[in-house]
Write a protein that holds these residues in place. Structure first.
Motif, PDB file in Angstrom:
ATOM      1  N   ARG A   1       0.828  -1.210   0.000  1.00  7.80           N
ATOM      2  CA  ARG A   1       0.000   0.000   0.000  1.00  7.80           C
ATOM      3  C   ARG A   1       0.859   1.256   0.000  1.00  7.80           C
ATOM      4  O   ARG A   1       0.588   2.217  -0.724  1.00  7.80           O
ATOM      5  CB  ARG A   1      -0.921  -0.021   1.213  1.00  7.80           C
ATOM      6  CG  ARG A   1      -1.926   1.116   1.255  1.00  7.80           C
ATOM      7  CD  ARG A   1      -2.970   0.904   2.326  1.00  7.80           C
ATOM      8  NE  ARG A   1      -2.389   0.866   3.670  1.00  7.80           N
ATOM      9  CZ  ARG A   1      -2.290  -0.227   4.414  1.00  7.80           C
ATOM     10  NH1 ARG A   1      -2.734  -1.386   3.948  1.00  7.80           N
ATOM     11  NH2 ARG A   1      -1.752  -0.190   5.619  1.00  7.80           N
ATOM     12  N   ASN A   2       1.928   1.244   0.781  1.00  9.29           N
ATOM     13  CA  ASN A   2       2.839   2.396   0.820  1.00  9.29           C
ATOM     14  C   ASN A   2       3.572   2.569  -0.508  1.00  9.29           C
ATOM     15  O   ASN A   2       3.776   3.694  -0.981  1.00  9.29           O
ATOM     16  CB  ASN A   2       3.848   2.230   1.958  1.00  9.29           C
ATOM     17  CG  ASN A   2       3.196   2.287   3.321  1.00  9.29           C
ATOM     18  OD1 ASN A   2       2.087   2.802   3.470  1.00  9.29           O
ATOM     19  ND2 ASN A   2       3.868   1.753   4.331  1.00  9.29           N
ATOM     20  N   LEU A   3       3.984   1.443  -1.094  1.00  6.70           N
ATOM     21  CA  LEU A   3       4.665   1.499  -2.393  1.00  6.70           C
ATOM     22  C   LEU A   3       3.730   2.076  -3.444  1.00  6.70           C
ATOM     23  O   LEU A   3       4.132   2.934  -4.254  1.00  6.70           O
ATOM     24  CB  LEU A   3       5.133   0.104  -2.789  1.00  6.70           C
ATOM     25  CG  LEU A   3       5.770  -0.035  -4.170  1.00  6.70           C
ATOM     26  CD1 LEU A   3       7.012   0.822  -4.291  1.00  6.70           C
ATOM     27  CD2 LEU A   3       6.094  -1.505  -4.461  1.00  6.70           C
ATOM     28  N   LEU A   4       2.496   1.626  -3.445  1.00  9.35           N
ATOM     29  CA  LEU A   4       1.519   2.143  -4.409  1.00  9.35           C
ATOM     30  C   LEU A   4       1.361   3.651  -4.269  1.00  9.35           C
ATOM     31  O   LEU A   4       1.343   4.376  -5.265  1.00  9.35           O
ATOM     32  CB  LEU A   4       0.172   1.456  -4.200  1.00  9.35           C
ATOM     33  CG  LEU A   4      -0.997   2.036  -4.986  1.00  9.35           C
ATOM     34  CD1 LEU A   4      -0.800   1.807  -6.483  1.00  9.35           C
ATOM     35  CD2 LEU A   4      -2.312   1.437  -4.510  1.00  9.35           C
ATOM     36  N   ARG A   5       1.250   4.134  -3.047  1.00  8.91           N
ATOM     37  CA  ARG A   5       1.056   5.572  -2.828  1.00  8.91           C
ATOM     38  C   ARG A   5       2.224   6.374  -3.395  1.00  8.91           C
ATOM     39  O   ARG A   5       2.026   7.403  -4.049  1.00  8.91           O
ATOM     40  CB  ARG A   5       0.898   5.863  -1.338  1.00  8.91           C
ATOM     41  CG  ARG A   5       0.541   7.320  -1.049  1.00  8.91           C
ATOM     42  CD  ARG A   5       0.367   7.600   0.414  1.00  8.91           C
ATOM     43  NE  ARG A   5       1.617   7.430   1.157  1.00  8.91           N
ATOM     44  CZ  ARG A   5       1.865   6.434   1.992  1.00  8.91           C
ATOM     45  NH1 ARG A   5       0.949   5.499   2.213  1.00  8.91           N
ATOM     46  NH2 ARG A   5       3.019   6.358   2.623  1.00  8.91           N
ATOM     47  N   VAL A   6       3.446   5.894  -3.191  1.00  9.70           N
ATOM     48  CA  VAL A   6       4.623   6.591  -3.705  1.00  9.70           C
ATOM     49  C   VAL A   6       4.591   6.622  -5.235  1.00  9.70           C
ATOM     50  O   VAL A   6       4.830   7.660  -5.861  1.00  9.70           O
ATOM     51  CB  VAL A   6       5.914   5.910  -3.217  1.00  9.70           C
ATOM     52  CG1 VAL A   6       7.132   6.498  -3.924  1.00  9.70           C
ATOM     53  CG2 VAL A   6       6.056   6.059  -1.709  1.00  9.70           C
ATOM     54  N   LEU A   7       4.271   5.510  -5.851  1.00 12.66           N
ATOM     55  CA  LEU A   7       4.308   5.421  -7.309  1.00 12.66           C
ATOM     56  C   LEU A   7       3.195   6.234  -7.961  1.00 12.66           C
ATOM     57  O   LEU A   7       3.396   6.838  -9.022  1.00 12.66           O
ATOM     58  CB  LEU A   7       4.205   3.953  -7.739  1.00 12.66           C
ATOM     59  CG  LEU A   7       5.361   3.051  -7.289  1.00 12.66           C
ATOM     60  CD1 LEU A   7       5.096   1.617  -7.702  1.00 12.66           C
ATOM     61  CD2 LEU A   7       6.693   3.533  -7.856  1.00 12.66           C
ATOM     62  N   VAL A   8       2.034   6.278  -7.330  1.00 13.18           N
ATOM     63  CA  VAL A   8       0.913   7.031  -7.899  1.00 13.18           C
ATOM     64  C   VAL A   8       1.075   8.525  -7.636  1.00 13.18           C
ATOM     65  O   VAL A   8       0.837   9.354  -8.513  1.00 13.18           O
ATOM     66  CB  VAL A   8      -0.423   6.511  -7.330  1.00 13.18           C
ATOM     67  CG1 VAL A   8      -1.573   7.430  -7.736  1.00 13.18           C
ATOM     68  CG2 VAL A   8      -0.691   5.101  -7.835  1.00 13.18           C
ATOM     69  N   ASP A   9       1.494   8.885  -6.428  1.00  9.56           N
ATOM     70  CA  ASP A   9       1.638  10.305  -6.085  1.00  9.56           C
ATOM     71  C   ASP A   9       2.697  11.002  -6.929  1.00  9.56           C
ATOM     72  O   ASP A   9       2.629  12.214  -7.146  1.00  9.56           O
ATOM     73  CB  ASP A   9       1.978  10.472  -4.600  1.00  9.56           C
ATOM     74  CG  ASP A   9       0.791  10.201  -3.689  1.00  9.56           C
ATOM     75  OD1 ASP A   9      -0.325  10.031  -4.216  1.00  9.56           O
ATOM     76  OD2 ASP A   9       0.968  10.157  -2.457  1.00  9.56           O
ATOM     77  N   THR A  10       3.691  10.261  -7.389  1.00  7.73           N
ATOM     78  CA  THR A  10       4.743  10.845  -8.225  1.00  7.73           C
ATOM     79  C   THR A  10       4.485  10.617  -9.716  1.00  7.73           C
ATOM     80  O   THR A  10       5.333  10.948 -10.538  1.00  7.73           O
ATOM     81  CB  THR A  10       6.109  10.242  -7.863  1.00  7.73           C
ATOM     82  OG1 THR A  10       6.064   8.813  -8.043  1.00  7.73           O
ATOM     83  CG2 THR A  10       6.484  10.550  -6.418  1.00  7.73           C
ATOM     84  N   ALA A  11       3.298  10.057 -10.038  1.00  9.83           N
ATOM     85  CA  ALA A  11       2.939   9.744 -11.423  1.00  9.83           C
ATOM     86  C   ALA A  11       3.937   8.789 -12.075  1.00  9.83           C
ATOM     87  O   ALA A  11       4.097   8.784 -13.298  1.00  9.83           O
ATOM     88  CB  ALA A  11       2.795  11.002 -12.268  1.00  9.83           C
ATOM     89  N   THR A  12       4.617   7.991 -11.256  1.00  8.76           N
ATOM     90  CA  THR A  12       5.493   6.959 -11.805  1.00  8.76           C
ATOM     91  C   THR A  12       4.662   5.905 -12.528  1.00  8.76           C
ATOM     92  O   THR A  12       5.068   5.381 -13.566  1.00  8.76           O
ATOM     93  CB  THR A  12       6.320   6.306 -10.684  1.00  8.76           C
ATOM     94  OG1 THR A  12       7.075   7.326 -10.012  1.00  8.76           O
ATOM     95  CG2 THR A  12       7.266   5.256 -11.219  1.00  8.76           C
ATOM     96  N   LEU A  13       3.504   5.596 -11.965  1.00  9.63           N
ATOM     97  CA  LEU A  13       2.519   4.755 -12.633  1.00  9.63           C
ATOM     98  C   LEU A  13       1.311   5.605 -12.975  1.00  9.63           C
ATOM     99  O   LEU A  13       0.880   6.432 -12.164  1.00  9.63           O
ATOM    100  CB  LEU A  13       2.084   3.586 -11.741  1.00  9.63           C
ATOM    101  CG  LEU A  13       3.113   2.509 -11.411  1.00  9.63           C
ATOM    102  CD1 LEU A  13       2.460   1.400 -10.607  1.00  9.63           C
ATOM    103  CD2 LEU A  13       3.770   1.957 -12.666  1.00  9.63           C
ATOM    104  N   ALA A  14       0.769   5.417 -14.171  1.00 13.69           N
ATOM    105  CA  ALA A  14      -0.395   6.171 -14.616  1.00 13.69           C
ATOM    106  C   ALA A  14      -1.322   5.229 -15.384  1.00 13.69           C
ATOM    107  O   ALA A  14      -0.885   4.188 -15.888  1.00 13.69           O
ATOM    108  CB  ALA A  14       0.033   7.338 -15.503  1.00 13.69           C
ATOM    109  N   PRO A  15      -2.606   5.557 -15.475  1.00 13.26           N
ATOM    110  CA  PRO A  15      -3.564   4.666 -16.154  1.00 13.26           C
ATOM    111  C   PRO A  15      -3.145   4.184 -17.535  1.00 13.26           C
ATOM    112  O   PRO A  15      -3.375   3.008 -17.863  1.00 13.26           O
ATOM    113  CB  PRO A  15      -4.840   5.524 -16.208  1.00 13.26           C
ATOM    114  CG  PRO A  15      -4.759   6.358 -14.980  1.00 13.26           C
ATOM    115  CD  PRO A  15      -3.295   6.698 -14.841  1.00 13.26           C
TER     116      PRO A  15
END
Length: 268
Positions: free
Chosen positions: A231-245
């Motif tokens: 969950r923490n990893l996901l938040r980091v990746l999404v908040d920095t737009a490292t992962l996007a739809p």
């Protein structure tokens, strides 16, 4: 209107310039796999999305018979606000709202909105309604764009997209997949085989260790409970737009598609 090249970065990561400067308030950006358009707000201005490439502004599912030739229309009202109308047979899924059914309309909110159309495979279209330029003292037209995204190899990105696909889809019951589920998903990706739970977890471990070494907390066993690490990893990746739809396309197309190969190498 202004054309957006096929290799335009995700609108979640970057707002393109319009005529060499920041976009005016209410400018609509629409980006599909083959490029898109930016349109400043003007009453009755329309953009059409669909399968029939010669007659639409943004192509969606050019080889997918389930996608309508003219599947959706974006229209600007007199007040400068944009509306999305579904003229296709398949529903259009918009995060946090009911699916947009045939002949239904919905307002397009300010900011970033991904659209999902599930035909023979998943199609993602990005919308962005600009809030306008920031204060003159903060960013100038010639200022380089800052990118907060963490670098990932193709292999790592593919595994992370599989692991967090429900979150990228913004599904109601979104949760990270298990490692076994992730491996099964990866083995269904074109050009991929031989994945198991250990290989999938090992690929993600490399990302977590790099983030921890850079000072990111909560992504390793010594900094967070086991059930919180994903969950923490996901938040980091999404908040920095490292992962996007748009990264979800990797699960349907693999990394050997022509557009993907122009941007990066294959997964090894």
């Amino acid at each position: 209107m202004y054309f957006l090249e096929p290799l335009t970065p995700s609108l979640l990561r970057h707002e393109p310039l319009v005529a060499g400067g920041p976009a005016p308030v209410g400018t609509l950006f629409v980006l599909g796999q083959d490029g898109g358009y930016a349109a400043t707000p003007h009453p009755a201005r329309t953009l059409v999305l669909g399968r029939n490439s010669p007659d639409v502004h943004v192509t969606v599912g050019s080889e997918d018979w389930y996608v309508s030739r003219e599947h959706a229309t974006l229209r600007c009202a007199r007040d400068g606000r944009w509306t999305l109308r579904n003229g296709g047979k398949l529903p259009i899924r918009i995060p946090e709202t009911p699916a947009l059914l045939h002949q239904h309309e919905a307002p397009v909110p300010c900011g970033y909105t991904p659209l999902y159309i599930q035909g023979s495979r998943l199609h993602v279209v990005e919308l962005l309604v600009s809030a306008g330029p920031r204060g003159a003292g903060e960013v100038r037209p010639g200022t380089g764009t800052r990118d907060l995204a963490w670098p990932l190899s193709d292999r790592e990105r593919l595994v992370l997209v599989a692991l967090f696909q429900l979150h990228l889809l913004r599904a109601d019951d979104a949760h990270p997949l298990s490692w076994n589920e992730t491996a099964r998903c990866l083995n269904e990706v074109p050009g991929q085989r031989g994945w198991n739970d250990r290989k999938a977890e090992h690929a993600v471990d490399g990302v977590r260790k790099r983030l921890a070494a850079a000072g990111v907390g909560g992504v390793t066993a010594d900094s967070a409970p086991a059930d919180a690490i994903k969950r923490n990893l996901l938040r980091v990746l999404v908040d920095t737009a490292t992962l996007a739809p748009p990264d979800l396309r990797l699960l349907d197309e693999g990394v050997d598609s022509p557009r993907r190969n122009e941007q990066s190498g294959v997964v090894r």
